[in-house]
Design a protein around this motif. Sequence first.
Motif, PDB file in Angstrom:
ATOM      1  N   LYS A 321      41.275  38.511  50.530  1.00 37.78           N
ATOM      2  CA  LYS A 321      41.096  39.882  50.051  1.00 37.78           C
ATOM      3  C   LYS A 321      41.221  39.951  48.533  1.00 37.78           C
ATOM      4  N   MET A 322      42.158  39.199  47.973  1.00 36.71           N
ATOM      5  CA  MET A 322      42.323  39.176  46.516  1.00 36.71           C
ATOM      6  C   MET A 322      41.090  38.613  45.826  1.00 36.71           C
ATOM      7  N   VAL A 323      40.505  37.562  46.410  1.00 35.22           N
ATOM      8  CA  VAL A 323      39.285  36.979  45.823  1.00 35.22           C
ATOM      9  C   VAL A 323      38.169  38.012  45.800  1.00 35.22           C
ATOM     10  N   VAL A 324      38.005  38.744  46.917  1.00 37.40           N
ATOM     11  CA  VAL A 324      36.952  39.767  46.986  1.00 37.40           C
ATOM     12  C   VAL A 324      37.212  40.876  45.972  1.00 37.40           C
ATOM     13  N   ILE A 325      38.442  41.380  45.912  1.00 38.01           N
ATOM     14  CA  ILE A 325      38.767  42.479  44.995  1.00 38.01           C
ATOM     15  C   ILE A 325      38.505  42.067  43.553  1.00 38.01           C
ATOM     16  N   TYR A 326      38.958  40.857  43.191  1.00 38.41           N
ATOM     17  CA  TYR A 326      38.763  40.388  41.814  1.00 38.41           C
ATOM     18  C   TYR A 326      37.280  40.225  41.502  1.00 38.41           C
ATOM     19  N   ALA A 327      36.539  39.625  42.445  1.00 33.47           N
ATOM     20  CA  ALA A 327      35.102  39.397  42.217  1.00 33.47           C
ATOM     21  C   ALA A 327      34.363  40.723  42.056  1.00 33.47           C
ATOM     22  N   VAL A 328      34.672  41.702  42.918  1.00 35.90           N
ATOM     23  CA  VAL A 328      34.008  43.012  42.828  1.00 35.90           C
ATOM     24  C   VAL A 328      34.379  43.703  41.521  1.00 35.90           C
ATOM     25  N   ALA A 329      35.650  43.615  41.138  1.00 34.97           N
ATOM     26  CA  ALA A 329      36.085  44.247  39.893  1.00 34.97           C
ATOM     27  C   ALA A 329      35.361  43.664  38.687  1.00 34.97           C
ATOM     28  N   ARG A 330      35.241  42.363  38.639  1.00 31.30           N
ATOM     29  CA  ARG A 330      34.554  41.728  37.515  1.00 31.30           C
ATOM     30  C   ARG A 330      33.054  42.019  37.551  1.00 31.30           C
ATOM     31  N   PHE A 331      32.487  42.056  38.765  1.00 31.24           N
ATOM     32  CA  PHE A 331      31.066  42.373  38.908  1.00 31.24           C
ATOM     33  C   PHE A 331      30.784  43.790  38.416  1.00 31.24           C
ATOM     34  N   MET A 332      31.762  44.700  38.614  1.00 32.96           N
ATOM     35  CA  MET A 332      31.620  46.088  38.181  1.00 32.96           C
ATOM     36  C   MET A 332      32.100  46.298  36.740  1.00 32.96           C
ATOM     37  N   LYS A 333      32.185  45.210  35.971  1.00 28.43           N
ATOM     38  CA  LYS A 333      32.455  45.250  34.528  1.00 28.43           C
ATOM     39  C   LYS A 333      33.900  45.583  34.174  1.00 28.43           C
ATOM     40  N   ALA A 334      34.848  45.411  35.096  1.00 26.46           N
ATOM     41  CA  ALA A 334      36.257  45.603  34.751  1.00 26.46           C
ATOM     42  C   ALA A 334      36.742  44.408  33.944  1.00 26.46           C
ATOM     43  N   GLY A 335      37.662  44.636  33.021  1.00 27.34           N
ATOM     44  CA  GLY A 335      38.229  43.547  32.245  1.00 27.34           C
ATOM     45  C   GLY A 335      39.102  42.649  33.112  1.00 27.34           C
ATOM     46  N   ARG A 336      39.423  41.456  32.593  1.00 29.29           N
ATOM     47  CA  ARG A 336      40.216  40.506  33.383  1.00 29.29           C
ATOM     48  C   ARG A 336      41.585  41.085  33.753  1.00 29.29           C
ATOM     49  N   ALA A 337      42.231  41.741  32.790  1.00 31.22           N
ATOM     50  CA  ALA A 337      43.571  42.274  33.042  1.00 31.22           C
ATOM     51  C   ALA A 337      43.532  43.350  34.121  1.00 31.22           C
ATOM     52  N   GLU A 338      42.557  44.266  34.026  1.00 30.55           N
ATOM     53  CA  GLU A 338      42.441  45.325  35.031  1.00 30.55           C
ATOM     54  C   GLU A 338      42.095  44.747  36.397  1.00 30.55           C
ATOM     55  N   ALA A 339      41.173  43.783  36.422  1.00 32.74           N
ATOM     56  CA  ALA A 339      40.769  43.183  37.698  1.00 32.74           C
ATOM     57  C   ALA A 339      41.944  42.479  38.369  1.00 32.74           C
ATOM     58  N   LEU A 340      42.748  41.777  37.584  1.00 27.08           N
ATOM     59  CA  LEU A 340      43.897  41.063  38.147  1.00 27.08           C
ATOM     60  C   LEU A 340      44.948  42.048  38.658  1.00 27.08           C
ATOM     61  N   GLU A 341      45.204  43.092  37.905  1.00 28.91           N
ATOM     62  CA  GLU A 341      46.193  44.091  38.340  1.00 28.91           C
ATOM     63  C   GLU A 341      45.735  44.777  39.628  1.00 28.91           C
ATOM     64  N   ARG A 342      44.462  45.141  39.702  1.00 30.70           N
ATOM     65  CA  ARG A 342      43.932  45.771  40.917  1.00 30.70           C
ATOM     66  C   ARG A 342      44.024  44.811  42.104  1.00 30.70           C
ATOM     67  N   THR A 343      43.764  43.536  41.843  1.00 30.24           N
ATOM     68  CA  THR A 343      43.833  42.531  42.903  1.00 30.24           C
ATOM     69  C   THR A 343      45.232  42.450  43.503  1.00 30.24           C
ATOM     70  N   VAL A 344      46.251  42.419  42.649  1.00 37.27           N
ATOM     71  CA  VAL A 344      47.633  42.304  43.122  1.00 37.27           C
ATOM     72  C   VAL A 344      48.074  43.588  43.815  1.00 37.27           C
ATOM     73  N   LEU A 345      47.702  44.736  43.259  1.00 37.15           N
ATOM     74  CA  LEU A 345      48.113  46.019  43.839  1.00 37.15           C
ATOM     75  C   LEU A 345      47.534  46.240  45.233  1.00 37.15           C
ATOM     76  N   MET A 346      46.288  45.795  45.460  1.00 34.77           N
ATOM     77  CA  MET A 346      45.589  46.130  46.695  1.00 34.77           C
ATOM     78  C   MET A 346      45.485  44.947  47.661  1.00 34.77           C
ATOM     79  N   ALA A 347      46.332  43.936  47.496  1.00 33.76           N
ATOM     80  CA  ALA A 347      46.199  42.719  48.305  1.00 33.76           C
ATOM     81  C   ALA A 347      46.680  42.889  49.738  1.00 33.76           C
TER      82      ALA A 347
END
Length: 594
Positions: A321-347
């Motif tokens: 789930k974390m891999v998917v969240i991070y990949a989608v976040a980066r695909f949608m132009k989120a920065g690395r820091a935001e994508a990583l934080e979203r990944t951990v929060l929603m895992a």
Amino acid sequence: MAAEAVSHAAEAAQHGGVELTGVVVLLTAAVIAVPLFRRAGLGSVLGYLAAGLAIGPFGLGFFHDAQSILHIAELGVVLFLFIIGLEMQPSRLWSMRGEIFGLGLVQVCLAIATLVWVGILLGYPTEASFVAGTGFVLTSTAIVMQMLEERGEMNLPRGRRIIAILLLEDLAIVPLLALVAFLAPGGAEATMADRLQGVAIGLAAIAALVLAGRYLLDPMFRLLARFGAREVMTAAALLVVLGAAVLMQAGGLSMAMGAFLAGVLLSESSFRHQLEADVEPFRGLLLGLFFLGVGMALDLNIIAANWVVIAISVPAFMILKMVVIYAVARFMKAGRAEALERTVLMAQGGEFAFVLYATATQFGILTPEWNANMTAIIIISMVLTPIMIILHDRLVPKASPSMDGVEAAEGLSGRVLLIGFGRFGQIISQPLLARGHSLSIIESDPDAIRDAKDFGFKVWYGDGARLDILHAAGAADASLIIAAAGDAEATTRIAELARHEFPTVPVLARAFDREHALKLVEAGVDFQIRETFESALLVGREALMRLGDTPEEAAELIGDIRQQDAERFALETAGGIYAGRSMIHGNVAQEQQH
């Protein structure tokens, strides 16, 4: 007598009386655990979860039916969503439609397609694997919202994007429950008319809620405010929240979605702030109770009996789930820091998974043992989330601000060195520039520097609390240094450095409050002013005139107050903050006269 009292209490409990012992235990566990965990930097959510485990069936054994507590505590999530809805005006929600149905839909669909394979690879039937993986996709609204609130990110863009995904997941529970019915043995025999009827009922429930919110709720609260008592308004607020939740549940939707819609519909009401104040205490208590219930529901017997499957499934589900969240976040132009934080929060999995798994068990897709395993997996993932957030905050370096379009302070030569270009520094600059004095302005916030450029200012990047930056900014050759930084400690540090390194350059400083002003005087500034002092005196002068003073009388009295404050400040400079207490106009004597 004591034994008789205990006997009566037990008898009252058996006949439906109020059993206060359980309430006292719950409150005691929360009051002890949450402050301890927050003091240790572990957060309140983990404190509630640990307290629930401690007093539950596998701890001290005060409670044996965690599910019944969870059913009641789900109202905390409902009330939380109502308050979030109050902050989301329809126009704001409409502006988020792209994130809800774009970002949210992509993440949910891709996560389902990925997580379903965990069960299949472990040898479970396709239908059961689909339900298991889909349930884990539904993030815990309660945990993520609480984390966002504690981190102060609810109203930030990255926080709003997470909320948009959570809203889509809440909406997704409806088609997912319909799919469970379809996948059940004999479910394919359900007619198209049955499915259309279910969709129609759901849409009708939403329409009824929208109409009630648009035409009934505001007039009702206006009428109650006119004729009802304060407690009736509180009862009405709870009635609206719970009524909307029940209506949505009757229409096959989630209770949390109903409460959220009710909040959105009341977000532009004149009673919005009162409603929020009425609901907030119930929300906090019940949400804490929800986390306590999750901790209690952690069945250690099931974990022990199926530890291999659970030990594989928890990291497998969470990592995928974390891999998917991070990949989608980066695909949608989120920065690395935001994508990583979203990944951990929603895992983690969420509370709606319990509903999905229970329904799938009723339809025969999951066996009771599988349901218990998946519930344990979800709860463990929820327990791990606060720990992962703590590790994230401690291990991941803070994102450095973008320096695009920003120049560092170097070789500046303005007559006046202005340190800090926030709301205070901007106002100070105006009379100086109007008189033609040259200003060297330094600021430590790159965004503020870029914004200032749009309004015709040249601002350099630099931390005025560092000696090397002061030298680079030309402090040694300046005729005047103005310390207007947005941080009290930084301003004091600037004053100390300037007095020590550039003793011939006058320093004017912005004080945040009276104590800070005393520190600045001790640091040796030539002039300091509390940032709200003069504006507060102007408001006081206006108040006097509106209460009957002439402009001359008001101005004279304000002058006396200003002089008295200066005398009091002189006493405090010598004798400390309490030295001038006798010069303050208090209202205790007025209260005693009444």
